[in-house]
Write an enzyme that holds these catalytic residues in place. Structure first.
Site, short mmCIF file in Angstrom:
data_model
loop_
_atom_site.label_atom_id
_atom_site.label_comp_id
_atom_site.label_asym_id
_atom_site.label_seq_id
_atom_site.Cartn_x
_atom_site.Cartn_y
_atom_site.Cartn_z
N ARG A 56 85.53 71.31 10.05
CA ARG A 56 85.59 70.77 8.70
C ARG A 56 84.64 71.53 7.78
NH1 ARG A 56 83.25 66.58 8.14
NH2 ARG A 56 82.33 66.28 10.21
N LYS A 197 91.27 63.85 8.74
CA LYS A 197 90.13 63.16 8.16
C LYS A 197 90.37 62.74 6.71
CE LYS A 197 87.40 63.03 11.71
NZ LYS A 197 87.18 61.75 12.42
N HIS A 216 84.84 54.48 12.22
CA HIS A 216 84.94 55.76 12.92
C HIS A 216 84.53 55.50 14.36
CE1 HIS A 216 83.46 60.17 13.47
NE2 HIS A 216 84.74 60.05 13.79
N SER A 234 81.55 63.33 15.90
CA SER A 234 82.18 64.32 16.76
C SER A 234 81.16 64.89 17.74
CB SER A 234 82.75 65.46 15.90
OG SER A 234 83.28 66.47 16.70
N LYS A 238 83.13 59.98 22.10
CA LYS A 238 84.04 58.86 21.84
C LYS A 238 85.33 58.99 22.64
CE LYS A 238 84.75 58.98 17.48
NZ LYS A 238 84.25 60.38 17.38
N THR A 239 85.97 60.15 22.51
CA THR A 239 87.26 60.34 23.17
C THR A 239 87.11 60.31 24.68
OG1 THR A 239 88.05 61.68 21.31
CG2 THR A 239 89.22 61.89 23.40
N ASP A 253 89.60 57.41 17.80
CA ASP A 253 88.74 57.90 16.72
C ASP A 253 88.67 57.00 15.49
OD1 ASP A 253 87.01 60.10 15.91
OD2 ASP A 253 88.53 60.58 14.43
N ARG A 318 89.99 72.23 20.17
CA ARG A 318 90.59 70.90 20.06
C ARG A 318 91.98 70.83 20.65
NH1 ARG A 318 87.50 66.49 17.80
NH2 ARG A 318 85.75 67.46 16.71
#
Length: 527
Positions: A56, A197, A216, A234, A238-239, A253, A318
């Site tokens: 990003r 996003k 988030h 990130s 989390k994932t 997410d 990713r």
């Protein structure tokens, strides 16, 4: 071309012969391969590269400041741009897209709960980016597609680059959101995460108007339906941690928390793949199938196997894949009221405990602070971990003032008696470069203990510097791991490093003068 204000009728501005709407996954892959947008891997995933933008670009993101947003967006954390700039770029982008030899349109939804979903359409220059939308957002059925009317439109044209002098942007890349025109402009960057996003940011602005907490976070549930939320930026896990054996995945997410429970904003997952292995993360590894997009993953020419250990292009590699690829995913992605909250942080200083049991006030302090480390590749220019405080564990995507989200979360924690924990997935035994990353197996064991209730009555030790309540024991975890100061050889260095972090916590919390005395007192206790 005299482009009108953006809405569904924008499609009328393009040659319909070269505008493809909601193509199937095989059709999109075929179109992408025809233009050499990517290559197929041995498992059928489409591997693409995104040029110099491999993460990003937050400094290139703007909101149109107008009557609707002047008093509703927190301008201390978000960049304004005027409507004239927006409309000039909109006109240019429409002209640019009309001259391309083809355009791809995705019509779908954000929000798994039909009562709170947003109808979206994304107009892409590249077939692979349209496939990205197909994998990550909610795909309509034939009946829904027939009656689909977009609430928001995204124009994504990586080949259209702004002139900062003329267009009044910061660089060639730009992400501009207009809530009045219900349109997003994305130009100059190929990174797919900007599309994802942007939709999340829109939902974070709209959902509080419905008394819904946008989050988030990832979410999963056990066999009895007890829901757990995992907040974190990130790279904090989390994932990985929400894809847990024995638990059903709601989403990885982005979620909303309504009076009915939790619902996923998306229809897919966007997982980091650097150093991905089948042994450590089988759920993610096995989800990379036909239709998956691999961003910036090196693929060997001879056998077309992806090299997940290779970060030559970026550490922020990713995989974007549909929840249909996840055997333990709940579809539609809706769960009940949460039972537990896990705040994830990747502490680059190596001084926070691997797990702490939080009081409600400490939970609110940590939520407002949003401490973690930016990891390499998640944003342009970040090559080494940097300590950062991201309000609500998602500051770049939370356009409203932090108090709006904090109030929504605080009420729900209290109403549903939710247990909260702080989990450090970062470093132990020293800071980055000296210590080592927390073992994934240890983190999974501690989270299992928290979610099962094993830690609910655990005897704790109060961290003398941070005031956090650390369980004295957790089956399968060495005491030297539970107590961070015990993992350091140099205790004096530990103390100095910890107190330096306390200073940063306190300095950051000055940004929240509206916080109650109880929440303020729940922060670090030593400096």
């Amino acid at each position: 071309m005299n482009a009108t204000v953006p809405n569904t009728s924008i499609l009328e501005l393009f040659n319909t012969k070269d505008t493809f709407i909601n193509l199937s996954v095989p059709e999109l892959i075929q179109k992408a391969l025809e233009k050499n947008e990517g290559v197929l891997t041995d498992k059928g995933a489409l591997a693409v590269t995104t040029g110099k933008y491999t993460g990003r670009s937050p400094r290139d993101k703007f909101f149109v400041k107008d009557k609707l947003t002047a008093d509703t967006i927190d301008w201390t954390r978000n960049q304004p741009i005027n409507e004239t700039v927006f409309m000039n770029l909109y006109q240019k982008m429409v002209r640019y897209l009309s001259r391309t030899d083809r355009r791809f349109v995705f019509k779908g939804f954000a929000g798994a709960d039909p009562k709170h979903r947003l109808a979206i359409q994304v107009i892409n220059e590249y077939a692979w980016q349209n496939l990205f939308c197909n994998q990550l957002f909610i795909v309509p059925n034939a009946c829904e597609l027939k009656t689909h009317q977009a609430d928001f439109t995204v124009l994504s044209a990586p080949g259209f680059k702004a002139d900062p002098v003329i267009d009044r942007t910061r660089s060639e890349a730009f992400i501009i959101i207009s809530f009045t025109h219900r349109t997003v402009l994305i130009g100059g960057t190929e990174y797919g995460g900007e599309i994802k996003k942007s939709i999340f940011t829109i939902m974070n602005f709209l959902l509080p108007q419905e008394n819904i907490m946008p989050m988030h976070c990832s979410a999963n549930q056990d066999a009895s339906g007890r829901v757990a939320l995992f907040f974190g930026l990130s790279g904090t896990g989390k994932t990985t941690l929400s894809n847990a054996p024995g638990r059903e995945l709601i989403g990885d997410d982005e979620h909303g928390w309504s009076n009915d429970g939790v619902f996923n904003v998306e229809g897919g997952c966007y997982a980091k793949t650097i150093r991905l292995s089948k042994e450590k993360e089988p759920q993610i590894y096995n989800s990379i199938q036909f239709g998956t997009i691999l961003e910036n993953v090196i693929v060997h020419y001879d056998d077309r196997k992806p090299d997940f250990d290779n970060g030559a292009l970026t550490e922020n590699t990713r995989a974007a894949y549909s929840l249909d690829n996840v055997p333990n995913a709940i579809i539609p992605s809706i769960g009940g009221q949460p039972d537990s909250i896990i705040f994830l942080t990747a502490d680059a200083f190596g001084v926070l405990p691997p797990i702490s049991i939080l009081t409600p006030e400490q939970a609110m302090y940590q939520f407002l602070s949003g401490y973690t480390s930016k990891l390499a590749g998640t944003e342009r220019g970040v090559t080494d971990p940097e300590a950062t405080f991201s309000t609500c564990f998602g500051s770049p995507f939370m356009p409203r003032p932090a108090a709006v989200y904090a109030e929504l979360l605080g009420r729900r924690i209290k109403k549903h008696n939710v247990r909260a924990y702080l989990v450090n997935t970062g470093w132990t035994g020293g800071p980055y470069g000296v210590g080592k990353r927390m073992e994934l197996g240890y983190t999974r064991r501690m989270i299992d203990a928290a979610l099962s209730g094993e830690l609910a009555e655990a005897e704790t030790i109060t961290d003398p510097i941070f005031g956090l309540h650390i369980p004295k024991t957790c089956a399968g975890i060495p005491e030297s791991v539970l107590l961070p100061w015990e993992s350091w050889n140099d205790k004096e260095s530990y103390s100095k490093q910890a107190k330096d972090l306390v200073t940063q916590f306190r300095s950051n919390f000055k940004n929240f003068p509206e916080a109650s005395d109880e929440i303020r007192a729940a922060g670090p206790i030593s400096c």
